[in-house]
Design a protein around this motif. Structure first.
Motif, PDB file in Angstrom:
ATOM      1  N   ASP A 179       0.838  -1.197   0.000  1.00  0.00           N
ATOM      2  CA  ASP A 179       0.000   0.000   0.000  1.00  0.00           C
ATOM      3  C   ASP A 179       0.875   1.251   0.000  1.00  0.00           C
ATOM      4  O   ASP A 179       2.091   1.193   0.218  1.00  0.00           O
ATOM      5  N   ALA A 180       0.259   2.401  -0.265  1.00  0.00           N
ATOM      6  CA  ALA A 180       1.006   3.644  -0.496  1.00  0.00           C
ATOM      7  C   ALA A 180       1.839   4.066   0.715  1.00  0.00           C
ATOM      8  O   ALA A 180       2.997   4.474   0.569  1.00  0.00           O
ATOM      9  N   LEU A 181       1.269   3.974   1.916  1.00  0.00           N
ATOM     10  CA  LEU A 181       2.021   4.379   3.115  1.00  0.00           C
ATOM     11  C   LEU A 181       3.207   3.465   3.367  1.00  0.00           C
ATOM     12  O   LEU A 181       4.307   3.927   3.700  1.00  0.00           O
ATOM     13  N   GLU A 182       2.999   2.174   3.196  1.00  0.00           N
ATOM     14  CA  GLU A 182       4.092   1.219   3.386  1.00  0.00           C
ATOM     15  C   GLU A 182       5.172   1.419   2.326  1.00  0.00           C
ATOM     16  O   GLU A 182       6.369   1.351   2.629  1.00  0.00           O
ATOM     17  N   LEU A 183       4.759   1.684   1.103  1.00  0.00           N
ATOM     18  CA  LEU A 183       5.715   1.924   0.027  1.00  0.00           C
ATOM     19  C   LEU A 183       6.517   3.199   0.285  1.00  0.00           C
ATOM     20  O   LEU A 183       7.727   3.228   0.065  1.00  0.00           O
ATOM     21  N   ASP A 184       5.851   4.236   0.781  1.00  0.00           N
ATOM     22  CA  ASP A 184       6.560   5.478   1.125  1.00  0.00           C
ATOM     23  C   ASP A 184       7.617   5.219   2.194  1.00  0.00           C
ATOM     24  O   ASP A 184       8.751   5.695   2.090  1.00  0.00           O
ATOM     25  N   ALA A 185       7.250   4.463   3.219  1.00  0.00           N
ATOM     26  CA  ALA A 185       8.195   4.150   4.301  1.00  0.00           C
ATOM     27  C   ALA A 185       9.358   3.310   3.776  1.00  0.00           C
ATOM     28  O   ALA A 185      10.517   3.551   4.137  1.00  0.00           O
ATOM     29  N   LEU A 186       9.056   2.329   2.928  1.00  0.00           N
ATOM     30  CA  LEU A 186      10.104   1.486   2.344  1.00  0.00           C
ATOM     31  C   LEU A 186      11.039   2.327   1.476  1.00  0.00           C
ATOM     32  O   LEU A 186      12.258   2.176   1.548  1.00  0.00           O
ATOM     33  N   TRP A 187      10.486   3.207   0.660  1.00  0.00           N
ATOM     34  CA  TRP A 187      11.281   4.074  -0.206  1.00  0.00           C
ATOM     35  C   TRP A 187      12.271   4.894   0.625  1.00  0.00           C
ATOM     36  O   TRP A 187      13.449   4.976   0.309  1.00  0.00           O
ATOM     37  N   GLU A 188      11.763   5.492   1.711  1.00  0.00           N
ATOM     38  CA  GLU A 188      12.615   6.310   2.582  1.00  0.00           C
ATOM     39  C   GLU A 188      13.698   5.456   3.249  1.00  0.00           C
ATOM     40  O   GLU A 188      14.863   5.852   3.298  1.00  0.00           O
ATOM     41  N   GLU A 189      13.323   4.304   3.764  1.00  0.00           N
ATOM     42  CA  GLU A 189      14.281   3.425   4.442  1.00  0.00           C
ATOM     43  C   GLU A 189      15.329   2.896   3.462  1.00  0.00           C
ATOM     44  O   GLU A 189      16.518   2.838   3.781  1.00  0.00           O
TER      45      GLU A 189
END
Length: 110
Positions: free
Chosen positions: A3-13
């Motif tokens: 999902d978008a929030l998880e993908l955003d967090a993964l992208w940042e990490e």
């Protein structure tokens, strides 16, 4: 896909743990694979995972595939696990450092 929030967090990490630029990683992969007799073509240098990390670094978040996301999770997990082992590789642990650099993380880089 994630999902978008998880993908955003993964992208940042992912971009936090992959602290080498795409140019640094590409150069490292070429140097790592070079030997006395030959140097590989730039698009063939390095491990498949290293090449995949390089490709991800050159993408926008909106262009990620499911395979990209899997590689990103694997890279984050690998770097995080290595950092947890005795606070990561030391300067004298060249092999461990070079393994991490193959996936875009230089533990000696600030």
């Amino acid at each position: 896909m994630t999902d978008a929030l998880e993908l955003d967090a993964l992208w940042e990490e992912f971009h936090r743990v992959v602290n080498m630029t795409s140019q640094e990683l590409a150069a490292w992969l070429r140097v790592r694979d070079a030997d006395e007799n030959a140097e590989p073509l730039p698009e063939e240098a390095g491990t498949p995972t290293g090449q995949h990390v390089l490709a991800i670094l050159q993408k926008r978040r909106t262009d990620l595939t499911d395979d990209d996301v899997r590689v990103m999770y694997r890279v984050v997990d690998t770097v995080t696990a290595q950092a947890d082992l005795e606070n990561g590789p030391r300067a004298e642990d060249t092999r461990a450092r070079h393994r991490l650099m193959t996936i875009g993380h230089d533990p000696l880089k600030p």
